[in-house]
Design a protein around this motif. Structure first.
Motif, short mmCIF file in Angstrom:
data_model
loop_
_atom_site.label_atom_id
_atom_site.label_comp_id
_atom_site.label_asym_id
_atom_site.label_seq_id
_atom_site.Cartn_x
_atom_site.Cartn_y
_atom_site.Cartn_z
N PHE A 15 0.82 -1.21 -0.07
CA PHE A 15 -0.25 -0.06 -0.02
C PHE A 15 0.76 1.56 -0.10
O PHE A 15 1.11 1.57 -1.08
N THR A 55 -4.26 3.58 -4.96
CA THR A 55 -4.34 2.67 -4.16
C THR A 55 -5.12 2.08 -3.53
O THR A 55 -5.27 0.97 -3.09
N LEU A 56 -6.21 2.77 -3.02
CA LEU A 56 -7.31 2.37 -2.20
C LEU A 56 -8.05 1.49 -2.63
O LEU A 56 -8.40 0.14 -2.53
N VAL A 187 -14.34 5.46 -5.64
CA VAL A 187 -13.76 4.84 -4.07
C VAL A 187 -15.29 5.34 -2.85
O VAL A 187 -15.47 4.25 -2.36
N LEU A 191 -17.36 1.45 -1.86
CA LEU A 191 -17.28 1.51 -0.86
C LEU A 191 -17.74 0.39 0.29
O LEU A 191 -17.45 0.10 0.74
#
Length: 326
Positions: A15, A55-56, A187, A191
């Motif tokens: 990460f 990245t998330l 995201v 999520l």
């Protein structure tokens, strides 16, 4: 605990590396400050608007696919099972293709992922209708294969009849899978839906452990197989559908990661669930890093890299398993 610690270190390392590796070289201190909105405005833009969402999403997509793959293999008691088996990813891809082909994806930012999510939900409803409320595992597999094949056929038909070569090209590239050029909006859309899927799949542990003794033994221990199946389908649809909606088709994660980690989890499905979630996140983060480091001047797709990594690895696992059986 050692497995958990090792996977946490590996995923955390991937990460952080993903955050600080890219086309623009940003010093570690400046990058950390930029994540919190301090320092050079250019660094803030790169870190908050480009690298952080990428990245998330890579970690979220990997965790979803790894967790869903482990749950599917545990429920079907088949190491060759993977999330795409029930047609959720194919149906989500069909929804995205239709959104791109009709121009609906251009109407607003989230039109494409929302359409993909609707089609993923419709696929689960169709599977339940075909398999029935108390159908066997074999019926579930056959229904999933039928839905997956039908979605693939409709996707091919849409591409075949596309009058716009640019739209067809965009569809093909989207289906290769990628987390590049995504925003925090993606995201926040994915999520909550993924989190519902993670919760549904992560709580399957006791039922999957009992199922290793056989369906009759599991029912004798108070496990409702119909409830377990509904929870599996809902969790897979939410997690994998959302992952496909925002990242396109990314294969082999849900198939290979549980295979690699099964021996470290001692074959216990409840342990393999969270281990595969962490392992899947680490694998997709590593693959996304590879897309930036290999041919950085070309738009190398995440799904292509995963196929190049996953297919040989899976072939090696098959060969190794065959030798152990012999």
């Amino acid at each position: 605990m050692r497995l958990f610690g090792a996977l946490m270190v590996l995923t955390g390392g991937m990460f952080l590396t993903s955050l600080f590796v890219g086309y623009a070289a940003i010093p570690l201190g400046d990058g950390m400050a930029a994540l919190f909105g301090a320092g050079d405005p250019l660094f803030v833009t790169v870190m908050q608007d480009i690298r952080l969402p990428r990245t998330l999403l890579a970690a979220m997509v990997g965790a979803s696919l790894g967790l869903a793959g482990a749950a599917m293999q545990g429920f079907l008691r088949n190491p060759l099972a993977e999330p795409g088996l029930i047609g959720v990813s194919g149906s989500a891809a069909l929804g995205a293709v239709i959104a791109l082909q009709t121009g609906f994806a251009a109407t607003f930012l989230l039109a494409l992922p929302l359409t993909a999510l609707v089609f993923a939900g419709a696929a689960v409803g169709l599977i339940l209708l075909l398999a029935g409320p108390r159908g066997s595992s074999l019926t579930l597999i056959l229904a999933g294969i039928a839905v997956s094949a039908f979605a693939a056929a409709l996707t091919s038909l849409t591409l075949n009849l596309s009058p716009n070569p640019y739209a067809a090209s965009e569809i093909v590239f989207w289906m290769m899978g990628s987390v590049a050029d995504r925003a925090m909006t993606h995201v926040w859309l994915a999520l909550p839906i993924m989190a519902l899927g993670w919760l549904a799949l992560a709580t399957l542990g006791r039922g999957l452990d009992a199922l290793t003794l056989g369906e009759d033994a599991a029912e004798a221990m108070g496990i409702s197989l119909s409830t377990l199946r509904l929870q599996l389908l809902f969790g897979t649809a939410a997690a994998v559908g959302a992952a496909t909606a925002v990242a396109g088709a990314v294969g082999f994660v849900g198939l290979v990661v549980p295979h690699i980690l099964r021996r470290f989890a001692h074959g216990q499905p409840s342990t393999l669930l969270w281990a595969s979630a962490l392992g899947g996140a680490a694998m997709v983060l590593a693959a996304d890093l590879a897309t930036r480091l290999i041919l950085p001047d070309r738009d190398l797709k995440l799904g292509v890299v995963m196929a190049l990594i996953g297919a040989p690895l899976f072939l090696h696992l098959i060969y190794k398993t065959r030798r152990e059986i012999a």
